[in-house]
Motif scaffolding. Sequence first.
Motif, PDB file in Angstrom:
ATOM      1  N   VAL A 326       0.837  -1.205   0.000  1.00 34.60           N
ATOM      2  CA  VAL A 326       0.000   0.000   0.000  1.00 34.60           C
ATOM      3  C   VAL A 326       0.870   1.253   0.000  1.00 34.60           C
ATOM      4  N   VAL A 327       1.903   1.262   0.852  1.00 32.11           N
ATOM      5  CA  VAL A 327       2.797   2.427   0.906  1.00 32.11           C
ATOM      6  C   VAL A 327       3.517   2.602  -0.427  1.00 32.11           C
ATOM      7  N   PHE A 328       3.962   1.498  -1.013  1.00 29.20           N
ATOM      8  CA  PHE A 328       4.649   1.551  -2.299  1.00 29.20           C
ATOM      9  C   PHE A 328       3.757   2.171  -3.367  1.00 29.20           C
ATOM     10  N   MET A 329       2.495   1.760  -3.421  1.00 33.11           N
ATOM     11  CA  MET A 329       1.572   2.288  -4.427  1.00 33.11           C
ATOM     12  C   MET A 329       1.282   3.768  -4.200  1.00 33.11           C
ATOM     13  N   TRP A 330       1.147   4.171  -2.932  1.00 31.93           N
ATOM     14  CA  TRP A 330       0.904   5.590  -2.660  1.00 31.93           C
ATOM     15  C   TRP A 330       2.118   6.425  -3.059  1.00 31.93           C
ATOM     16  N   LEU A 331       3.315   5.951  -2.760  1.00 34.03           N
ATOM     17  CA  LEU A 331       4.517   6.676  -3.148  1.00 34.03           C
ATOM     18  C   LEU A 331       4.638   6.751  -4.670  1.00 34.03           C
ATOM     19  N   LEU A 332       4.292   5.652  -5.338  1.00 28.65           N
ATOM     20  CA  LEU A 332       4.335   5.628  -6.799  1.00 28.65           C
ATOM     21  C   LEU A 332       3.318   6.619  -7.383  1.00 28.65           C
ATOM     22  N   ALA A 333       2.113   6.657  -6.795  1.00 24.13           N
ATOM     23  CA  ALA A 333       1.081   7.581  -7.276  1.00 24.13           C
ATOM     24  C   ALA A 333       1.494   9.031  -7.058  1.00 24.13           C
TER      25      ALA A 333
END
Length: 640
Positions: A326-333
């Motif tokens: 989840v953190v990875f996807m938010w950082l990517l977004a």
Amino acid sequence: MSNMLTRLNDWLDHRTGHRELLHEALYERIPGGARWRYVWGSTLVFTFFVQLITGLFLWSAYSPSAQTAWESVYYIQEVMFLGKVVRGVHHFAAQAMVVLMALHLMQVIIDGAYKAPREINFWLGMVLMQIVLGLSLTGYLLPWDQKGYYATQVSTKIMGAAPVVGPSLQYLAQGGAEYGHHTLTRFFAMHAGILPAALVAFLALHIYVFRRHGITTPDPHRAPEASFWPDQVLRDAVACLGVLAVVLFFAITKGAELNAPANPSVAFEAARPEWYFLFLFRFLKFETIEHFGLAFGAIYLPGLVMTVIILMPIIAWWKGGHRFNVVFMWLLAIGTAFLTVLAIYEDNANPDHQAALHAAEREAHRVLELANGPAKIPVEGAVTLLRNDPFTQGPRIFARHCAACHRYDGHDGTGRLVLESGGGKAVAAAPTAADLGDFGSREWFHRLLTGYGELFRPLKNVEDWDYDGSEMKDWVDTHKEVLLKEENSNDLKAVIEALVAGTGQQNAEINEELAKRGQEILTEGTLTVGEMSVCSDCHPMAADDDASDGYPHLYRYGSAEWLHAFISDPGDERYYGEKNKMPAFGEQLSAHEMDLLVRWMTGDYSETNLEKPLSRRKEAEAALGAPEPAAEESEESAEE
């Protein structure tokens, strides 16, 4: 009647079993009840079918060849009934699919809908995402306009940078070593056939596996269990209608862009990918990324990110794995959004890019004017409309051959500032000849006769040129006072009218009586109050007058014939002779280029409602350090 319909329905159900299928589809159980966050998958499917329907209509009128693709898109957009709306819906629905796909992916990751036993469905979704992006890339080229042509070249170059198989993949996608007709047909085959078929197949698998395991509910006890019908169906329908409304709004109010026809001989410096790929475009511009090469920034790092996303179902097996995902996807977004905004901001702040955009928009509008005009589209293709158009080709030729010395309303003819390196930064290059933005106009001749010092001030930047000793400057300084007397205002207008009449410019409406009076003053020198030295003392005035070495012939000065001969050889005895500092362009320019340049300068082209490129003179002087005028000339200008 109702009994007949019942019997027909029973007969159909006996043959197909549609009641059971419909019941299974509509009455799927939803733990925790219907929610708005579940609508993204349905809106994606809906948008794909919108794409499918509009794509079939476009296909019926599209002709995939390098000589007919742009022309067929023009027909769709300008001639076919509702074609502009259909193409606009197809265009903006494609963008909507990318946005909805990103939202759906985020919702799946956040809700944990990728965890066991749903790994296979998640991977099927990732395959669908690649197909959608492939559809976007291949569709970009199909209008065969400048923007799509050059942007797609970048994507095939990135493909060629892949290790081992890159060159072969690029060769296969392009249809050969050269980028051209076969590239278009390959991309059309992928966009209209291969990729849609693959998407339908994987979508069917995706939905099947999804139905097998059901909806993933983060909090199944938030509300009583409900069925898909009617609550979730209503939410999905409202969301789909909302997407359709937004797509229709942009399709009707903005429409899909159609740039000038693809022209390999003319660079398209305003080329950018669609906005949802701008983050990658900007990422590749970082100095560190450029240092490691195109493959590193466009293939290895994005490939690493995709690998992490694909492995998320496995990463989630470990404690804290889901939180990491989840953190990875938010950082990517956040990173993607930041790079997109940064790319847009830098483009908006870049005067060269804005000038290139302005030029591209002018050409796009201009080719539509020409195509809708009396000439229509020739059999050779629409690209020839621009190749033979002085309004669009003249500025390019001027920028390439003339802007090193001259300016055109302060820029290079196309709207760009002429820059040079100074003190480690770009500054406005000093011109060495007069600004030709309004050459041959009444304003030009007024400045020539009363403000020579300002008009030809750039000559001070020429080495070995005695600007202050110029005979014409002395003549203006001597006669300026008498010419600007109020009693002689009509005489000055008459002289200017006679000079403008001699140019024969297309858009100059001449007052014949005033021009006749001006011709008398030019040959006799008699003003209402006072006198002036006649031009014929130095300059030949009549067609049969002998050339006077060093003093330009004034017969039809500024006309197409005069300009053609002057630009070809300004050192001829009819013009500046031994005093000449301007290079001859008779051999540098082809006959066709010379004709286009002269016709542009004299306004000899079909009517247009487009303006010339906006003047950048003030920007050049204020922001980029253009040379300041000498103190005595500033005072002189103020007096004028």
